[in-house]
Write an enzyme that holds these catalytic residues in place. Structure first.
Site, PDB file in Angstrom:
ATOM      1  N   ASP A 225      -1.852 -11.138  -2.341  1.00 23.64           N
ATOM      2  CA  ASP A 225      -3.155 -11.955  -1.758  1.00 23.64           C
ATOM      3  C   ASP A 225      -3.399 -13.142  -2.744  1.00 23.64           C
ATOM      4  O   ASP A 225      -4.545 -13.184  -2.909  1.00 23.64           O
ATOM      5  CB  ASP A 225      -4.267 -10.908  -1.715  1.00 23.64           C
ATOM      6  CG  ASP A 225      -3.756  -9.540  -0.921  1.00 23.64           C
ATOM      7  OD1 ASP A 225      -2.874  -9.891  -0.057  1.00 23.64           O
ATOM      8  OD2 ASP A 225      -4.226  -8.602  -1.301  1.00 23.64           O
TER       9      ASP A 225
ATOM     10  N   GLU B 228      -6.558 -12.218   9.488  1.00 31.55           N
ATOM     11  CA  GLU B 228      -7.120 -11.620   8.219  1.00 31.55           C
ATOM     12  C   GLU B 228      -6.700 -13.119   7.430  1.00 31.55           C
ATOM     13  O   GLU B 228      -6.492 -14.124   7.465  1.00 31.55           O
ATOM     14  CB  GLU B 228      -6.664 -10.397   7.697  1.00 31.55           C
ATOM     15  CG  GLU B 228      -5.190 -10.276   7.384  1.00 31.55           C
ATOM     16  CD  GLU B 228      -4.639  -8.946   7.033  1.00 31.55           C
ATOM     17  OE1 GLU B 228      -5.555  -8.296   6.563  1.00 31.55           O
ATOM     18  OE2 GLU B 228      -3.484  -8.726   6.974  1.00 31.55           O
TER      19      GLU B 228
END
Length: 530
Positions: free
Chosen positions: A13, A187
């Site tokens: 991420d 997301e």
């Protein structure tokens, strides 16, 4: 050339930012402490771990957090002479559960090494927050919206709300600015502004082999947002032959020379490209791709296509390598190396000491390896398919409930442990303990007696698809102990398929009687073998 991945091992991420001539990438740490890893580069080629900002329990308390809970998808930005870090602390979640208790916070610092502020609570409506600093001085928080209701899309869109830095709170209406594309599972939002356009970058398709990067743009920050005509911008889906898989969850940066790059999550399966079984025991890693802007105002991967590459052209910046990290930590400094992390709570003198016996790491035995509360475990990431780790242990267990040793650990339900303990008949013994999807076992037929030696040397060696343990009583004549184990069983893909970390190699001590017997480790060596 840049060789991918730039951050090998569990570093998912990524959020990248440039501050002057310095580049920083923040990555998720989940249940591992301190929270958030930040790596530093000056050329986008060479990287070093520079800080872990959430180092105080007042900033982050993960006691009892589930496996693969905790810190999800931080976002690092730089504005007004400060670094801004927003992050999620996921308190409860499960693949089959409708609810996620996910709380979003903000901390700031004038220097990336800190000190970092106490956290400001933001919201709990969904995870993956990011902070956008507009050129008019306003600041906006984005996060995905989680919808728990039956029959609804749980990834219900990207929310936008203004943040007031003076009042330190979110203000004004909440806007759902983007509900995603047919790829689904929208997301990981990041917002950028260029030539009057707002560009919204999101992750879609889920964080496994269908993962992708989606880009949309609008003239208004509130939308509507039109999707990139060649969406997805990046993906490895439908390309099992590629060495880099799971490409998604990205972040953009512009160099001081006007070049554009995108860092993104990736995974490298143990198995050969195209194999039906694909397991990434190194976890989800960080890679980088070069972008070029087209005349239509959309970026695309340099060289065409939308699949991740192992080698990428480096920017026009002076090379800036960092000194090599030493292979061995002799535990002769007052603080732990930043490459070590602990589970759910910070390292403190109540259970870990580098000073009580100078030159040794002392761990006081606490709870078992299946505990989500107070483990005495210090571990570092596995960053190579071929690697070995070694330590020397001095430990005087009085009974079978007191253990210490070397562990290969994924989470509380998946680990293999070479431990030293005491048997009533055999005295000091070594044994292998395993936990496979929560099922406990001891694969050796009997304990291995080591007599009453003061010191035992322990080693583990990874050889891609397998790993096995060794021990020595003199530090030279190594003996294998137990079978070879399947490396793929310490991977996201094996551990329910929805776990998010990676393999760690750790030193640990347990005292299940509660008397907190200490174990002393003289050194820890980690070396990649290619």
């Amino acid at each position: 050339m840049i060789r991918n991945p730039i951050l090998p091992g569990f570093n998912p991420d990524p959020s990248i930012v440039r501050a002057g001539e310095d580049y920083y990438v923040a990555t998720s740490t989940f249940e591992w402490y301190p929270g958030v890893q930040i790596h530093h580069s000056r050329d986008l080629v060479h990287w070093r771990l520079v800080t872990q900002p959430l180092a105080r329990r007042s900033q982050l308390d993960l006691l009892g957090n589930p496996d693969s809970g905790g810190i999800w998808a931080p976002c690092l930005s730089y504005a007004d002479g400060r670094f801004w870090l927003v992050y999620t602390d996921v308190k409860t979640w499960a693949p089959e559960a409708p609810f996620k208790d996910a709380h979003n916070y903000l901390v700031t610092a004038e220097c990336v090494e800190g000190p970092w502020s106490e956290p400001v609570y933001l919201n709990s409506s969904g995870f993956d927050p990011s902070l956008f600093h507009d050129d008019d001085g306003r600041k906006w928080l984005l996060n995905m919206l989680w919808d728990h209701r039956k029959g609804r899309n749980p990834f219900a869109g990207i929310l936008l709300q203004e943040y007031d830095p003076v009042r330190q709170k979110l203000v004004g209406p909440v806007h759902n600015i983007f509900r995603g594309t047919p790829l689904g599972l929208t997301e990981g939002p990041h917002l950028y502004k260029r030539d009057g356009w707002y560009y919204l970058l999101t992750a879609e398709g889920g964080t496994s082999y269908e993962h992708a990067v989606t880009l949309a743009r609008s003239r208004s920050i509130l939308g509507p947002y039109e999707v990139h005509p060649a969406n997805p911008l990046l993906t490895a889906r439908a390309h099992p032959e590629l060495p880099l898989q799971k490409a998604g969850h990205a972040s953009l940066v512009e160099t001081q020379r006007g070049e554009w790059y995108m860092v993104h999550l990736t995974g490298r399966p143990l198995e050969p490209p195209g194999a039906s079984l694909r397991r990434c025991n190194l976890g989800r890693e960080t890679a980088i791709q070069r972008l070029e802007w087209s005349e239509d105002g959309w970026p695309r991967l340099a060289g065409g296509g939308n699949t991740p590459r192992l080698e990428v052209e480096a920017p026009d910046l002076p090379p800036h390598p960092w000194p090599l990290e030493p292979e061995t930590d002799p535990f002769d400094t007052p603080t732990l190396s930043p490459h070590f992390q602990t589970l759910r709570l910070p390292a403190d003198e109540s259970w870990l000491s580098l000073s009580e016996r100078p030159g040794f790491l002392r761990l006081y035995g606490r709870e078992s390896l299946i505990s989500r509360h107070r483990q005495s475990l210090v571990a570092r990431r596995l960053q190579h398919f071929y690697a070995e780790a070694e330590t020397a242990l001095e430990f005087e267990p009085r009974h079978f409930q007191q253990m210490a040793g070397l562990v290969c650990y994924y989470d509380t339900q998946h680990w293999v442990y070479l431990r030293l303990s005491r048997d009533e008949a055999l005295g000091k013994t070594l044994n292998l303990l395993t936990c496979d999807a929560g099922r406990y076992d001891e694969p050796l037929e009997r304990e291995v007696s080591v007599g009453e030696v003061a010191r035992v040397y322990l080693k583990v060696r990874f050889e891609r698809e397998t790993f096995r343990f060794f021990y020595a009583l003199d530090g030279r004549n190594w003996q294998p102990i137990g079978p070879a184990f399947d490396s793929g069983k310490l991977s996201d893909d094996y551990c329910n398929g929805l776990s998010f970390t990676g393999t760690f190699i750790g030193l640990c001590a347990q005292d299940l009687s509660g008397t907190r017997l200490p174990a002393d480790f003289d050194y820890f060596t980690y070396r990649g073998l290619g």
